[in-house]
Design a protein around this motif. Structure first.
Motif, short mmCIF file in Angstrom:
data_model
loop_
_atom_site.label_atom_id
_atom_site.label_comp_id
_atom_site.label_asym_id
_atom_site.label_seq_id
_atom_site.Cartn_x
_atom_site.Cartn_y
_atom_site.Cartn_z
N LYS A 111 45.53 2.18 52.24
CA LYS A 111 46.85 2.55 51.75
C LYS A 111 46.84 2.58 50.22
N LYS A 112 46.23 1.56 49.61
CA LYS A 112 46.13 1.46 48.15
C LYS A 112 45.29 2.62 47.60
N LEU A 113 44.20 2.95 48.30
CA LEU A 113 43.34 4.07 47.89
C LEU A 113 44.10 5.39 47.94
N LEU A 114 44.84 5.63 49.04
CA LEU A 114 45.61 6.87 49.17
C LEU A 114 46.63 7.00 48.04
N LYS A 115 47.35 5.91 47.76
CA LYS A 115 48.35 5.95 46.70
C LYS A 115 47.67 6.24 45.35
N GLY A 116 46.60 5.57 45.09
CA GLY A 116 45.87 5.77 43.82
C GLY A 116 45.36 7.21 43.68
N LEU A 117 44.85 7.76 44.77
CA LEU A 117 44.35 9.14 44.74
C LEU A 117 45.50 10.13 44.53
N MET A 118 46.63 9.86 45.14
CA MET A 118 47.79 10.74 44.95
C MET A 118 48.24 10.73 43.50
N VAL A 119 48.36 9.53 42.91
CA VAL A 119 48.79 9.41 41.52
C VAL A 119 47.79 10.12 40.61
N GLN A 120 46.53 9.89 40.85
CA GLN A 120 45.47 10.53 40.04
C GLN A 120 45.56 12.05 40.12
N SER A 121 45.78 12.58 41.33
CA SER A 121 45.88 14.03 41.52
C SER A 121 47.12 14.58 40.80
N LEU A 122 48.23 13.87 40.91
CA LEU A 122 49.45 14.32 40.24
C LEU A 122 49.28 14.32 38.72
N ARG A 135 45.00 14.54 56.50
CA ARG A 135 44.55 14.55 57.90
C ARG A 135 45.75 14.16 58.78
N GLU A 136 45.77 14.69 59.96
CA GLU A 136 46.89 14.43 60.87
C GLU A 136 47.03 12.93 61.15
N VAL A 137 45.90 12.23 61.30
CA VAL A 137 45.94 10.80 61.60
C VAL A 137 46.46 9.98 60.42
N ASP A 138 46.41 10.56 59.20
CA ASP A 138 46.85 9.85 58.00
C ASP A 138 48.27 10.19 57.59
N ARG A 139 48.93 11.10 58.29
CA ARG A 139 50.24 11.59 57.85
C ARG A 139 51.25 10.45 57.64
N LYS A 140 51.38 9.58 58.62
CA LYS A 140 52.37 8.50 58.51
C LYS A 140 52.04 7.57 57.34
N GLU A 143 52.92 9.39 54.13
CA GLU A 143 54.37 9.41 53.93
C GLU A 143 54.91 8.04 53.51
N SER A 144 54.23 6.97 53.97
CA SER A 144 54.70 5.62 53.65
C SER A 144 54.45 5.26 52.17
N VAL A 145 53.46 5.87 51.52
CA VAL A 145 53.17 5.57 50.11
C VAL A 145 53.62 6.68 49.17
N LEU A 146 54.21 7.73 49.72
CA LEU A 146 54.57 8.92 48.94
C LEU A 146 55.56 8.59 47.81
N ASN A 147 56.64 7.88 48.13
CA ASN A 147 57.64 7.58 47.10
C ASN A 147 57.08 6.66 46.01
N GLU A 148 56.25 5.68 46.40
CA GLU A 148 55.62 4.79 45.41
C GLU A 148 54.72 5.59 44.47
N ALA A 149 53.93 6.53 45.04
CA ALA A 149 53.02 7.35 44.24
C ALA A 149 53.79 8.24 43.28
N ALA A 161 60.09 12.43 38.67
CA ALA A 161 59.22 12.39 39.86
C ALA A 161 59.11 13.81 40.44
N PRO A 162 57.91 14.23 40.80
CA PRO A 162 57.73 15.59 41.32
C PRO A 162 58.23 15.71 42.76
N LYS A 163 58.44 16.95 43.15
CA LYS A 163 58.78 17.22 44.56
C LYS A 163 57.45 17.38 45.29
N ILE A 164 57.22 16.54 46.29
CA ILE A 164 55.97 16.62 47.07
C ILE A 164 56.33 16.95 48.50
N THR A 165 55.76 18.04 49.01
CA THR A 165 55.98 18.46 50.39
C THR A 165 54.68 18.20 51.15
#
Length: 191
Positions: A111-122, A135-140, A143-149, A161-165
């Motif tokens: 979860k921490k890695l996903l959030k960090g990667l999202m912030v880095q990409s943004l 990935r489909e298995v990672d969607r939930k 979505e759980s770290v999206l607002n924090e990122a 904050a950007p709009k992320i779809t």
């Protein structure tokens, strides 16, 4: 003139003719010797020239061979370096793959890695609106770290904050033991 005078005169003429013949023979001999020496010198010089040319040709061949050998050794050395780099990259890739597999099994670290990667990409894209593909298995989990990122990105970049779809098209499923795929992908709208 008596016989003795005639004989004496004939003897004198014979000596004169003989002396003339000897002198002529000596001249011919000296001339022939000179011609021989000149011809010999010309032949020796011609052979010396041939030998020098042959030596220069062989010297060039040796130099070319030396350069080819040096080039081959240099190429072999470069190939060894490239092979070592390739081996290192492959071992790093394998280690990263194993580490990602390990991290993806630890939900807190993943979860921490996903959030960090999202912030880095943004931060890299710096766009107000992005499309996130995971990935489909990672969607939930995404979505759980999206607002924090989004908030962390906004704080770091001093922007709104950007709009992320989250895209409905998914990346390939989780990797098996010998392969690795991306966890998510972020794109800007319009690209």
């Amino acid at each position: 003139m008596n016989d003795a005078d005639v004989s004496k005169q004939i003897q004198q003429m014979v000596r004169f003719i003989r002396q003339e013949a000897e002198e002529k023979a000596n001249e011919i001999s000296v001339s022939a010797e000179e011609e021989f020496n000149i011809e010999k010198l010309q032949l020796v010089e011609a052979e010396k020239r041939k030998i020098r040319q042959e030596y220069e040709r062989k010297e060039k061949q040796v130099e070319i061979r030396r350069k080819i050998e040096y080039s081959m050794q240099l190429n072999a050395s470069r190939i060894k370096v490239l092979q070592a780099q390739d081996d290192l990259v492959n071992s790093m890739k394998e280690a990263a793959s194993k580490e990602l597999l390990r991290v993806s099994n630890d939900s807190k670290a993943y979860k921490k890695l996903l959030k960090g990667l999202m912030v880095q990409s943004l931060l890299r894209l710096k766009e107000p609106s992005v499309l996130l593909r995971c990935r489909e298995v990672d969607r939930k989990l995404v979505e759980s770290v999206l607002n924090e990122a989004k908030q962390e990105y906004a704080d770091k970049a001093n922007v709104h904050a950007p709009k992320i779809t989250v895209d409905n098209v998914y990346l390939p499923p989780p990797p098996t033991d010998n392969e690795i795929h991306g966890t998510f992908c972020i794109r800007t709208y319009g690209h």
